[in-house]
Design an enzyme around this catalytic site. Structure first.
Site, mmCIF file in Angstrom:
data_model
loop_
_atom_site.group_PDB
_atom_site.id
_atom_site.type_symbol
_atom_site.label_atom_id
_atom_site.label_comp_id
_atom_site.label_asym_id
_atom_site.label_seq_id
_atom_site.Cartn_x
_atom_site.Cartn_y
_atom_site.Cartn_z
ATOM 1 N N HIS A 1 -2.178 -5.387 1.521
ATOM 2 C CA HIS A 1 -3.492 -6.015 1.332
ATOM 3 C C HIS A 1 -3.275 -7.501 1.094
ATOM 4 O O HIS A 1 -2.303 -7.892 0.458
ATOM 5 C CB HIS A 1 -4.187 -5.403 0.101
ATOM 6 C CG HIS A 1 -5.415 -6.157 -0.328
ATOM 7 N ND1 HIS A 1 -6.632 -5.956 0.269
ATOM 8 C CD2 HIS A 1 -5.595 -7.131 -1.266
ATOM 9 C CE1 HIS A 1 -7.531 -6.769 -0.301
ATOM 10 N NE2 HIS A 1 -6.926 -7.485 -1.232
ATOM 11 N N ARG B 1 2.437 -6.832 8.873
ATOM 12 C CA ARG B 1 1.803 -5.642 9.452
ATOM 13 C C ARG B 1 2.433 -5.275 10.795
ATOM 14 O O ARG B 1 2.552 -4.082 11.117
ATOM 15 C CB ARG B 1 0.294 -5.849 9.558
ATOM 16 C CG ARG B 1 -0.392 -5.678 8.192
ATOM 17 C CD ARG B 1 -1.835 -6.082 8.230
ATOM 18 N NE ARG B 1 -2.565 -5.668 7.026
ATOM 19 C CZ ARG B 1 -3.767 -6.140 6.702
ATOM 20 N NH1 ARG B 1 -4.370 -7.035 7.478
ATOM 21 N NH2 ARG B 1 -4.365 -5.718 5.600
ATOM 22 N N PHE C 1 -15.414 3.881 7.100
ATOM 23 C CA PHE C 1 -14.061 4.305 6.724
ATOM 24 C C PHE C 1 -13.834 4.299 5.215
ATOM 25 O O PHE C 1 -12.715 4.543 4.760
ATOM 26 C CB PHE C 1 -13.020 3.413 7.419
ATOM 27 C CG PHE C 1 -13.174 1.937 7.135
ATOM 28 C CD1 PHE C 1 -12.681 1.375 5.967
ATOM 29 C CD2 PHE C 1 -13.807 1.111 8.052
ATOM 30 C CE1 PHE C 1 -12.817 0.020 5.699
ATOM 31 C CE2 PHE C 1 -13.952 -0.255 7.795
ATOM 32 C CZ PHE C 1 -13.455 -0.790 6.614
ATOM 33 N N THR D 1 -5.614 -6.900 10.776
ATOM 34 C CA THR D 1 -5.850 -5.602 10.131
ATOM 35 C C THR D 1 -5.244 -4.462 10.944
ATOM 36 O O THR D 1 -4.612 -3.555 10.393
ATOM 37 C CB THR D 1 -7.374 -5.365 9.988
ATOM 38 O OG1 THR D 1 -7.967 -6.511 9.381
ATOM 39 C CG2 THR D 1 -7.668 -4.125 9.160
ATOM 40 N N GLU E 1 -9.820 -9.944 -7.604
ATOM 41 C CA GLU E 1 -8.828 -8.873 -7.420
ATOM 42 C C GLU E 1 -7.660 -9.020 -8.392
ATOM 43 O O GLU E 1 -7.160 -8.024 -8.937
ATOM 44 C CB GLU E 1 -8.353 -8.875 -5.971
ATOM 45 C CG GLU E 1 -9.476 -8.444 -5.016
ATOM 46 C CD GLU E 1 -9.190 -8.688 -3.552
ATOM 47 O OE1 GLU E 1 -10.073 -8.377 -2.725
ATOM 48 O OE2 GLU E 1 -8.094 -9.192 -3.204
ATOM 49 N N ASN F 1 -2.015 0.192 6.774
ATOM 50 C CA ASN F 1 -1.498 -1.074 7.303
ATOM 51 C C ASN F 1 -0.647 -1.851 6.304
ATOM 52 O O ASN F 1 -0.600 -3.075 6.332
ATOM 53 C CB ASN F 1 -2.633 -1.923 7.881
ATOM 54 C CG ASN F 1 -3.711 -2.218 6.859
ATOM 55 O OD1 ASN F 1 -3.556 -1.894 5.694
ATOM 56 N ND2 ASN F 1 -4.784 -2.840 7.301
ATOM 57 N N TYR G 1 -12.426 -1.274 -3.881
ATOM 58 C CA TYR G 1 -12.957 -1.460 -2.521
ATOM 59 C C TYR G 1 -14.478 -1.291 -2.451
ATOM 60 O O TYR G 1 -15.014 -1.035 -1.377
ATOM 61 C CB TYR G 1 -12.255 -0.497 -1.558
ATOM 62 C CG TYR G 1 -10.869 -0.952 -1.152
ATOM 63 C CD1 TYR G 1 -10.697 -2.048 -0.304
ATOM 64 C CD2 TYR G 1 -9.732 -0.305 -1.609
ATOM 65 C CE1 TYR G 1 -9.437 -2.474 0.081
ATOM 66 C CE2 TYR G 1 -8.456 -0.730 -1.232
ATOM 67 C CZ TYR G 1 -8.321 -1.817 -0.384
ATOM 68 O OH TYR G 1 -7.066 -2.248 0.001
ATOM 69 N N ARG H 1 -2.733 -14.615 4.648
ATOM 70 C CA ARG H 1 -3.381 -13.836 5.719
ATOM 71 C C ARG H 1 -2.609 -14.020 7.034
ATOM 72 O O ARG H 1 -2.492 -13.076 7.825
ATOM 73 C CB ARG H 1 -4.843 -14.272 5.897
ATOM 74 C CG ARG H 1 -5.741 -13.965 4.702
ATOM 75 C CD ARG H 1 -6.126 -12.527 4.555
ATOM 76 N NE ARG H 1 -6.897 -12.012 5.653
ATOM 77 C CZ ARG H 1 -7.498 -10.815 5.643
ATOM 78 N NH1 ARG H 1 -7.402 -10.031 4.566
ATOM 79 N NH2 ARG H 1 -8.157 -10.387 6.676
ATOM 80 N N LYS I 1 0.820 -1.211 0.000
ATOM 81 C CA LYS I 1 0.000 0.000 0.000
ATOM 82 C C LYS I 1 0.859 1.269 0.000
ATOM 83 O O LYS I 1 2.060 1.222 0.285
ATOM 84 C CB LYS I 1 -0.933 -0.032 1.210
ATOM 85 C CG LYS I 1 -1.950 -1.194 1.162
ATOM 86 C CD LYS I 1 -2.911 -1.124 2.340
ATOM 87 C CE LYS I 1 -3.963 -2.224 2.257
ATOM 88 N NZ LYS I 1 -4.938 -2.141 3.371
HETATM 89 P P1 GDP Z 1 -8.185 -6.564 5.798
HETATM 90 O O1 GDP Z 1 -8.882 -7.689 5.072
HETATM 91 O O2 GDP Z 1 -7.344 -7.056 6.954
HETATM 92 O O3 GDP Z 1 -7.389 -5.667 4.888
HETATM 93 O O4 GDP Z 1 -9.324 -5.656 6.486
HETATM 94 P P2 GDP Z 1 -10.787 -5.185 6.013
HETATM 95 O O5 GDP Z 1 -11.247 -5.985 4.824
HETATM 96 O O6 GDP Z 1 -11.647 -5.187 7.237
HETATM 97 O O7 GDP Z 1 -10.576 -3.660 5.600
HETATM 98 C C1 GDP Z 1 -9.977 -3.327 4.362
HETATM 99 C C2 GDP Z 1 -9.005 -2.194 4.593
HETATM 100 O O8 GDP Z 1 -9.749 -1.039 5.025
HETATM 101 C C3 GDP Z 1 -7.975 -2.413 5.706
HETATM 102 O O9 GDP Z 1 -6.855 -3.168 5.306
HETATM 103 C C4 GDP Z 1 -7.611 -0.983 6.072
HETATM 104 O O10 GDP Z 1 -6.675 -0.414 5.141
HETATM 105 C C5 GDP Z 1 -8.942 -0.267 5.918
HETATM 106 N N1 GDP Z 1 -9.636 -0.178 7.213
HETATM 107 C C6 GDP Z 1 -10.212 -1.176 7.931
HETATM 108 N N2 GDP Z 1 -10.748 -0.710 9.074
HETATM 109 C C7 GDP Z 1 -10.510 0.639 9.073
HETATM 110 C C8 GDP Z 1 -10.814 1.702 9.983
HETATM 111 O O11 GDP Z 1 -11.426 1.498 11.034
HETATM 112 N N3 GDP Z 1 -10.384 2.962 9.619
HETATM 113 C C9 GDP Z 1 -9.723 3.204 8.460
HETATM 114 N N4 GDP Z 1 -9.344 4.475 8.167
HETATM 115 N N5 GDP Z 1 -9.425 2.233 7.580
HETATM 116 C C10 GDP Z 1 -9.797 0.960 7.878
#
Ligand code: GDP
Length: 139
Positions: A117, A104, A59, A93, A128, A114, A51, A87, A11
C-alpha cells in the site's frame, strides 16, 4: 506544498511469500527512511475501518477479507516529496500495468493482492500514519 512523509503497508500476500526483506530493501535503496514500523495483524473490523473510503466500491468485501487474512508490516517513511515519489516506486495498482523496476511489478500477483500500500495524498498519509502509530512510536 508536498510533505516529506508517506504511509505504507507490506500486505498479507507479500508477507506470506516471505518478501518483507526484499521489499524493505527496495524502499530504503530508493532513499526512504523508516520513521515508524510495526508488524501486526488487522482483523475484519480494523481493516474495514482503514479502507472505509472504499466502502461503496464493489471490491470492498474482498479487500477487507484479504487485508485481514494474515499479518502486515505498517510503516511511516520519509523522503522529499514522499507521497508522489513512493507511488512511483510501488507502481500501478494492477501489476499487469506496473512499470519495470517497481515493487508491484516485482512482487504483486493481482490487482487485489498487490504486495504493498502507498498513501495517495499528504492528507491520507497523515490519517493512515495516525491509524497505526502514536507520537511515541515515531523516530
Ligand atoms: P492503490 O491506491 O493503488 O492501492 O489502489 P486503490 O486505492 O484504487 O485500491 C485500494 C486497494 O484495493 C488496492 O491496492 C487493491 O488491493 C484493492 N483493489 C483495487 N481494485 C480492486 C479490484 O478490482 N479487485 C480487488 N479484489 N481488489 C482491488
Amino acid at each position: 506544498m508536498a510533505t516529506n512523509r508517506t504511509f505504507t503497508m507490506i500486505k498479507p500476500d507479500a508477507v506470506r511469500a516471505n518478501n518483507i526483506g526484499p521489499i524493505l530493501s527496495m524502499m530504503t535503496e530508493a532513499g526512504f527512511r523508516v520513521v515508524a514500523m510495526k508488524y501486526t495483524h488487522l482483523n475484519a473490523d480494523t481493516a474495514g475501518d482503514f479502507y472505509a473510503v472504499h466502502k461503496e466500491r464493489p471490491f470492498y468485501g474482498e479487500l477487507v477479507e484479504f487485508m485481514s487474512s494474515g499479518p502486515i508490516v505498517a510503516a511511516i517513511l520519509e523522503k522529499d516529496n514522499a507521497v508522489e515519489s513512493f507511488r512511483t516506486l510501488i507502481g500501478a495498482t494492477n501489476p499487469a500495468e506496473a512499470a519495470e523496476g517497481t515493487i508491484r511489478k516485482a512482487f504483486a500477483t493481482s490487482i487485489g493482492e498487490n504486495a504493498v500500500h502507498g498513501s495517495d495524498s499528504d492528507e491520507n498519509a497523515a490519517i493512515e500514519g495516525d491509524f497505526f502509530f502514536s507520537r511515541l512510536e515515531r523516530f
